[in-house]
Design a protein around this motif. Structure first.
Motif, PDB file in Angstrom:
ATOM      1  N   VAL A   3       0.853  -1.178   0.000  1.00  0.00           N
ATOM      2  CA  VAL A   3       0.000   0.000   0.000  1.00  0.00           C
ATOM      3  C   VAL A   3       0.893   1.234   0.000  1.00  0.00           C
ATOM      4  O   VAL A   3       1.934   1.254   0.666  1.00  0.00           O
ATOM      5  CB  VAL A   3      -0.888   0.005   1.267  1.00  0.00           C
ATOM      6  N   ARG A  26      -0.507  -0.585  -9.909  1.00  0.00           N
ATOM      7  CA  ARG A  26      -1.176  -1.891  -9.847  1.00  0.00           C
ATOM      8  C   ARG A  26      -0.256  -2.997 -10.365  1.00  0.00           C
ATOM      9  O   ARG A  26      -0.200  -4.093  -9.802  1.00  0.00           O
ATOM     10  CB  ARG A  26      -2.476  -1.840 -10.647  1.00  0.00           C
ATOM     11  N   GLU A  31      -1.874  -2.155  -4.172  1.00  0.00           N
ATOM     12  CA  GLU A  31      -3.308  -2.339  -4.363  1.00  0.00           C
ATOM     13  C   GLU A  31      -4.168  -1.234  -3.774  1.00  0.00           C
ATOM     14  O   GLU A  31      -5.349  -1.152  -4.112  1.00  0.00           O
ATOM     15  CB  GLU A  31      -3.733  -3.692  -3.799  1.00  0.00           C
ATOM     16  N   THR A  32      -3.623  -0.393  -2.931  1.00  0.00           N
ATOM     17  CA  THR A  32      -4.384   0.723  -2.379  1.00  0.00           C
ATOM     18  C   THR A  32      -3.467   1.933  -2.261  1.00  0.00           C
ATOM     19  O   THR A  32      -2.296   1.798  -1.905  1.00  0.00           O
ATOM     20  CB  THR A  32      -4.960   0.373  -0.994  1.00  0.00           C
ATOM     21  N   GLU A  54     -10.719   3.289  -8.588  1.00  0.00           N
ATOM     22  CA  GLU A  54     -10.864   2.172  -7.664  1.00  0.00           C
ATOM     23  C   GLU A  54      -9.611   2.046  -6.797  1.00  0.00           C
ATOM     24  O   GLU A  54      -8.493   2.204  -7.279  1.00  0.00           O
ATOM     25  CB  GLU A  54     -11.094   0.879  -8.440  1.00  0.00           C
ATOM     26  N   ARG A  55      -9.811   1.785  -5.522  1.00  0.00           N
ATOM     27  CA  ARG A  55      -8.743   1.569  -4.543  1.00  0.00           C
ATOM     28  C   ARG A  55      -7.881   2.807  -4.321  1.00  0.00           C
ATOM     29  O   ARG A  55      -6.743   2.714  -3.859  1.00  0.00           O
ATOM     30  CB  ARG A  55      -7.859   0.375  -4.905  1.00  0.00           C
ATOM     31  N   TYR A  57      -8.038   6.411  -2.190  1.00  0.00           N
ATOM     32  CA  TYR A  57      -8.754   7.082  -1.106  1.00  0.00           C
ATOM     33  C   TYR A  57      -8.063   8.403  -0.824  1.00  0.00           C
ATOM     34  O   TYR A  57      -7.005   8.696  -1.398  1.00  0.00           O
ATOM     35  CB  TYR A  57      -8.789   6.187   0.133  1.00  0.00           C
ATOM     36  N   LYS A  86     -14.840   7.614   0.753  1.00  0.00           N
ATOM     37  CA  LYS A  86     -13.471   7.703   0.249  1.00  0.00           C
ATOM     38  C   LYS A  86     -12.565   8.587   1.114  1.00  0.00           C
ATOM     39  O   LYS A  86     -11.351   8.610   0.919  1.00  0.00           O
ATOM     40  CB  LYS A  86     -13.483   8.246  -1.181  1.00  0.00           C
ATOM     41  N   THR A 246       1.051  -3.859   5.251  1.00  0.00           N
ATOM     42  CA  THR A 246      -0.305  -3.807   4.709  1.00  0.00           C
ATOM     43  C   THR A 246      -1.339  -4.047   5.804  1.00  0.00           C
ATOM     44  O   THR A 246      -2.355  -3.340   5.888  1.00  0.00           O
ATOM     45  CB  THR A 246      -0.466  -4.831   3.578  1.00  0.00           C
ATOM     46  N   TYR A 250      -4.304  -1.272   7.159  1.00  0.00           N
ATOM     47  CA  TYR A 250      -5.750  -1.470   7.269  1.00  0.00           C
ATOM     48  C   TYR A 250      -6.236  -1.401   8.716  1.00  0.00           C
ATOM     49  O   TYR A 250      -7.397  -1.077   8.963  1.00  0.00           O
ATOM     50  CB  TYR A 250      -6.159  -2.790   6.615  1.00  0.00           C
ATOM     51  N   ILE A 256     -11.346   1.832   5.385  1.00  0.00           N
ATOM     52  CA  ILE A 256     -11.146   1.216   4.077  1.00  0.00           C
ATOM     53  C   ILE A 256     -11.402  -0.280   4.181  1.00  0.00           C
ATOM     54  O   ILE A 256     -10.814  -0.963   5.019  1.00  0.00           O
ATOM     55  CB  ILE A 256      -9.711   1.453   3.562  1.00  0.00           C
ATOM     56  N   ARG A 258     -10.918  -4.043   3.294  1.00  0.00           N
ATOM     57  CA  ARG A 258      -9.795  -4.807   2.774  1.00  0.00           C
ATOM     58  C   ARG A 258     -10.246  -5.688   1.613  1.00  0.00           C
ATOM     59  O   ARG A 258     -11.265  -6.387   1.714  1.00  0.00           O
ATOM     60  CB  ARG A 258      -9.204  -5.698   3.856  1.00  0.00           C
TER      61      ARG A 258
END
Length: 265
Positions: A3, A26, A31-32, A54-55, A57, A86, A246, A250, A256, A258
């Motif tokens: 991330v 990506r 992934e975020t 997407e993904r 924030y 978001k 990661t 989270y 967010i 997962r």
């Protein structure tokens, strides 16, 4: 999977090629991404970036450099912007005495308003501090005593005392590409010794590209190099460093969801 917990996708050098930047992230296994607000006047644009991808924030806040122009006077100014799914953090905020872009008293007042918003919403406080370790520690300690709030010292370059105080206060410490720089041995020593469950990684893109890209425009995909450096410094497999940072992300940014690819069984 990794991330990028802190970057600036609204800044021009990334905005002109934003879709490609995110595609490269990506492809690199990022992934975020969290894109960080530094001016309230740009929050609408920043939120639109997050909503449109997407993904991705975002946060809401005012950088200490901009406190004289746009400093927050009360928490309600921030809280009112956090309803969208978001919007996942408060800041970046804090103290920067390396430059004199904003008066210290204005920075402090804005910092306190951000802290109040983090406490009220439960969203993590994203702290920027430079040449202000002692006062940052004093404020965070006093404010945590009034009521707990989650948070992270982003792009950490401070003293061991600041890192340890942040941990004592239940906060996280995030490392950027600076930790890869040749002369950052003391910083690597701090990164080596901190508790595993409090580490994050970030780019602070478009700034501070890590080795081997130092001097180039930074972007989220480059967080891989920072993570690899931390894995080496801490003498752990890269897979473990990826998993740990990661999971920490989270846990802190718990608004967010997962994705299934990183869900804990």
């Amino acid at each position: 999977m990794l991330v990028d917990s802190h970057c600036h996708l609204d800044f021009d050098v990334l905005a002109e090629d934003r879709s490609a930047v995110l595609d490269r992230a990506r492809q690199a296994g990022i992934e975020t991404v969290v894109t960080i607000c530094t001016r309230m006047s740009r929050f609408g644009e920043i939120l639109a970036i997050a909503v449109g991808h997407e993904r991705v924030y975002c946060s809401v806040g005012v950088h200490p450099h901009n406190a004289d122009e746009e400093g927050i006077e009360n928490a309600a100014q921030l809280i009112g912007k956090t309803g969208n799914s978001k919007v996942v953090g408060i800041g970046e905020t804090g103290l920067d005495y390396f430059y004199t872009n904003s008066r210290p008293e204005t920075q402090r007042a804005s910092f306190l308003a951000h802290i109040a918003a983090a406490r009220e919403t439960g969203l993590p406080l994203i702290v920027h501090t430079r040449d202000a370790d002692a006062e940052t520690m004093e404020i965070l300690t006093a404010e945590q005593a009034k009521g707990a709030f989650p948070g992270v010292i982003h792009c950490f370059t401070g003293s061991r005392a600041l890192a340890e105080r942040a941990i004592e206060l239940g906060m996280y410490v995030s490392f950027s590409g600076i930790v890869t720089f040749k002369k950052a041995g003391e910083l690597r020593d701090i990164a080596r010794d901190l508790p595993e469950d409090r580490l994050l990684v970030e780019t602070d893109a478009p700034f501070l590209a890590p080795v081997p890209h130092r001097g180039k425009t930074n972007e989220p995909s480059f967080v891989v190099h920072t993570a690899q450096c931390l894995a080496t410094v801490r003498d752990v497999p890269m897979e473990r460093l990826e998993r740990t940072t990661t999971e920490n992300f989270y846990r802190l940014f718990n608004k967010i969801d997962r994705p299934a690819t990183v869900a804990v069984s």
